[in-house]
Design a protein around this motif. Structure first.
Motif, short mmCIF file in Angstrom:
data_model
loop_
_atom_site.label_atom_id
_atom_site.label_comp_id
_atom_site.label_asym_id
_atom_site.label_seq_id
_atom_site.Cartn_x
_atom_site.Cartn_y
_atom_site.Cartn_z
N PHE A 24 22.86 -4.21 -40.50
CA PHE A 24 22.49 -3.10 -40.37
C PHE A 24 21.75 -2.37 -41.65
O PHE A 24 20.70 -2.09 -42.24
CB PHE A 24 22.35 -2.95 -39.47
CG PHE A 24 21.60 -1.71 -38.81
CD1 PHE A 24 20.34 -1.10 -38.32
CD2 PHE A 24 22.33 -0.25 -38.97
CE1 PHE A 24 19.61 0.07 -38.64
CE2 PHE A 24 21.77 0.91 -38.52
CZ PHE A 24 20.39 1.24 -38.43
N VAL A 25 23.34 -2.02 -41.98
CA VAL A 25 23.25 -0.91 -43.77
C VAL A 25 22.38 -1.79 -44.68
O VAL A 25 22.26 -0.46 -45.52
CB VAL A 25 24.75 -0.68 -43.36
CG1 VAL A 25 24.79 0.30 -45.22
CG2 VAL A 25 25.47 -0.16 -42.87
N THR A 26 22.77 -2.49 -44.77
CA THR A 26 22.10 -3.20 -45.98
C THR A 26 20.83 -3.34 -45.79
O THR A 26 19.81 -3.72 -47.04
CB THR A 26 22.54 -5.11 -46.86
OG1 THR A 26 22.57 -5.09 -45.58
CG2 THR A 26 24.39 -4.30 -46.71
N LEU A 39 18.64 -1.47 -44.69
CA LEU A 39 18.56 0.35 -44.64
C LEU A 39 16.76 0.53 -45.07
O LEU A 39 15.81 0.99 -45.12
CB LEU A 39 19.39 1.21 -44.30
CG LEU A 39 19.78 1.91 -43.00
CD1 LEU A 39 21.29 2.39 -43.62
CD2 LEU A 39 19.18 1.28 -42.24
N LEU A 95 13.32 -0.94 -44.02
CA LEU A 95 13.09 0.46 -43.53
C LEU A 95 12.25 1.41 -43.98
O LEU A 95 11.99 2.08 -42.95
CB LEU A 95 14.16 1.27 -42.54
CG LEU A 95 14.91 -0.18 -41.51
CD1 LEU A 95 16.01 0.37 -40.71
CD2 LEU A 95 13.35 -1.65 -40.23
N LEU A 140 15.28 2.91 -36.26
CA LEU A 140 16.75 2.69 -36.72
C LEU A 140 17.05 2.01 -35.02
O LEU A 140 18.07 0.25 -35.09
CB LEU A 140 17.65 3.52 -37.19
CG LEU A 140 17.37 4.22 -38.32
CD1 LEU A 140 17.92 5.65 -38.72
CD2 LEU A 140 17.15 3.24 -39.32
N SER A 190 15.50 -1.37 -34.76
CA SER A 190 15.34 -2.34 -35.62
C SER A 190 17.55 -2.82 -35.23
O SER A 190 17.67 -4.21 -35.41
CB SER A 190 15.62 -1.93 -37.10
OG SER A 190 16.36 -2.53 -37.95
#
Length: 489
Positions: A7-9, A11, A14, A42, A45
């Motif tokens: 999820f963080v990678t 971002l 998005l 977010l 996603s």
């Protein structure tokens, strides 16, 4: 934890959906709703990533590894162990911090990795790799075998210290930063004040501040140009060093029981095992500047491709020939001696490019003079361009050639990016003779050798010479059982 890393990678991907939702929902007119819109995007996603994670499974069978994924449409990918050419482990910065990694399976299909598991623990990734290697060898490893135990037999073959890494960075001069900044400026020029590409605007701003460009002293202009050029070179060197350090930091090549194990990376750590049996050819690269200091780079052409962009496995980015020879010897490949004479085609074949370029420039000059009032001295400067390339053509001819011995094929090409490809004859899978319309005028042909994962060609040969070499190589290849070769390691 893998769900969080993904999820963080993801971002940055998005950004445009968030902007589209903000403009599409009219939230730009109500700033207080923008944080809620961003949070909603977010959350959606993250929800879909959770569904994908929930519906992704892998199973280690007796004969294959199966990966199942899909939310609505389910797909199952089965990869037999004997088809897997390479298993690599990659750790990006955040995953590396948490102790997770991606496992990539490659079968040498020519399109990068065939399957990928994101994310598993490093221990699980290592267990998967060792299990697959053991199954390929028809032996089941004992439960609880650690990474240290599996690699205790490894011997260091090549490593790069920081000083050599910085030297490689200097040779890797790059201006890619300007391409990135230019692309960002064009994509987000609406955020910049005014038109940054309007030169007249900048001249006007200078004149508003009391600077008349036309009245600047010639010495100052030359000094400014030299300073700008020096800054450009400095930025290019700095960019090359940064890219090299980030990619090759901690570069280490080990000799394992199965082949080579390469680890490198400052932010993204990659751990790749290259079985010796998969090596099809060796490529030695250098340049006119680098070679004066004795530096070369060594790549292996392998059945398994490291990525879609890079089909060769880099095993020594900056090394001397004395360091390269032992690495090649392990793969059963011997570099030719320094005083070896390579055969090369006639110089007239390389002159075709100059002839075509001269004809093009002549036609362009005649066209300009026919439709404008420019005199020949102003329009005919383009005729000098072919003369500039004459030394380059001669250098290209001098640094090209081929060599055939009882066991290997060698082909070298290019003057600036010098490349020497060496392949054992038993690795050749096909041989093709081609002749274009221009080559037919000169009575020359090109001999292409098909090698799994790469290519090798001899340029500007006589037809009878090419047929003789082809028959010699095919006679050496015909008795070879390639299925048995590829099953080793």
């Amino acid at each position: 934890m893998g769900l969080l890393v993904g999820f963080v990678t993801g971002l940055p991907q998005l950004f445009f959906p968030i902007v589209a939702v903000i403009f599409g929902s009219g939230s730009r007119n109500r700033p207080e709703l923008i944080p809620l819109v961003i949070f909603a995007v977010l959350l959606v996603s993250l929800f879909f990533r959770w569904l994908v994670w929930l519906r992704t499974h892998y199973h280690i069978g007796d004969d294959d590894i199966r990966i199942e994924r899909g939310i609505i449409s389910r797909t199952t990918r089965s990869i037999p162990y004997d088809r897997i050419q390479d298993v690599s482990i990659e750790q990006k910065p955040l995953a590396r911090l948490i102790g997770l990694g991606e496992v990539k399976f490659e079968t040498g299909g020519g399109e990068g990795e065939d399957a990928k598991l994101s994310f598993v623990s490093v221990e699980e990734a290592t267990r998967l790799r060792e299990t697959i290697r053991a199954r390929k060898a028809e032996a089941v490893p004992a439960i609880g075998v650690s990474n240290e135990t599996a690699e205790t037999e490894s011997l260091p073959v090549f490593a790069m210290q920081l000083q050599r890494l910085l030297t490689l960075g200097v040779y890797s001069f790059s201006l890619v930063i300007f391409a990135i900044l230019g692309g960002l400026a064009q994509q987000f020029d609406f955020l910049l004040p005014g038109d940054v590409w309007d030169v007249r605007r900048w001249i006007g701003m200078a004149e508003e501040n009391g600077v008349d460009i036309r009245q600047i002293d010639r010495t100052v202009q030359i000094g400014g140009a030299v300073a700008a050029l020096a800054a450009l070179v400095g930025i290019g060197v700095a960019t090359g060093i940064v890219r090299t350090v980030v990619r090759d930091y901690g570069f280490r090549l080990d000799r394992t029981a199965k082949g080579f194990r390469r680890r490198r990376g400052l932010l993204t750590l990659t751990d790749v095992v290259m079985p010796v049996a998969r090596v099809q050819a060796a490529v030695i690269e250098t340049g006119p500047i680098r070679v004066r200091s004795g530096w070369h780079a060594l790549k292996f052409v392998s059945l398994a491709q490291e990525s879609k962009e890079e089909g060769d496995h880099m095993v020594a980015p900056l090394a001397t020939l004395d360091e390269i020879r032992p690495i090649m010897a392990v793969a059963g490949i011997d570099p030719p001696a320094a005083d070896t004479l390579f055969r090369r085609g006639p110089l007239r074949w390389w002159s075709v490019g100059i002839i075509l370029l001269a004809a093009t420039m002549t036609a362009a000059t005649a066209t300009i003079m026919a439709f404008t009032d420019l005199p020949f001295l102003q329009a005919g400067w383009m005729l000098i361009v072919p003369l500039i390339f004459l030394p380059v053509i001669w250098l290209q001819w001098r640094h090209s050639g081929w060599l055939v011995d009882d066991r290997q094929l060698c082909a070298r090409e290019n003057w600036w990016n010098r490349r020497l490809t060496i392949a054992p004859q038993v690795r050749v899978q096909s041989a093709k003779i081609s002749q274009g319309p221009i080559a037919r005028l000169f009575g020359l042909v090109t001999l292409h050798f098909g090698i799994a994962g790469g290519t090798l060609r001899f340029v500007a040969l006589r037809p009878d010479e090419a047929r003789t070499i082809r028959d010699q190589v095919m006679a050496a290849v015909a008795p070879v059982d390639f299925s048995e070769i590829n099953r080793r390691g």
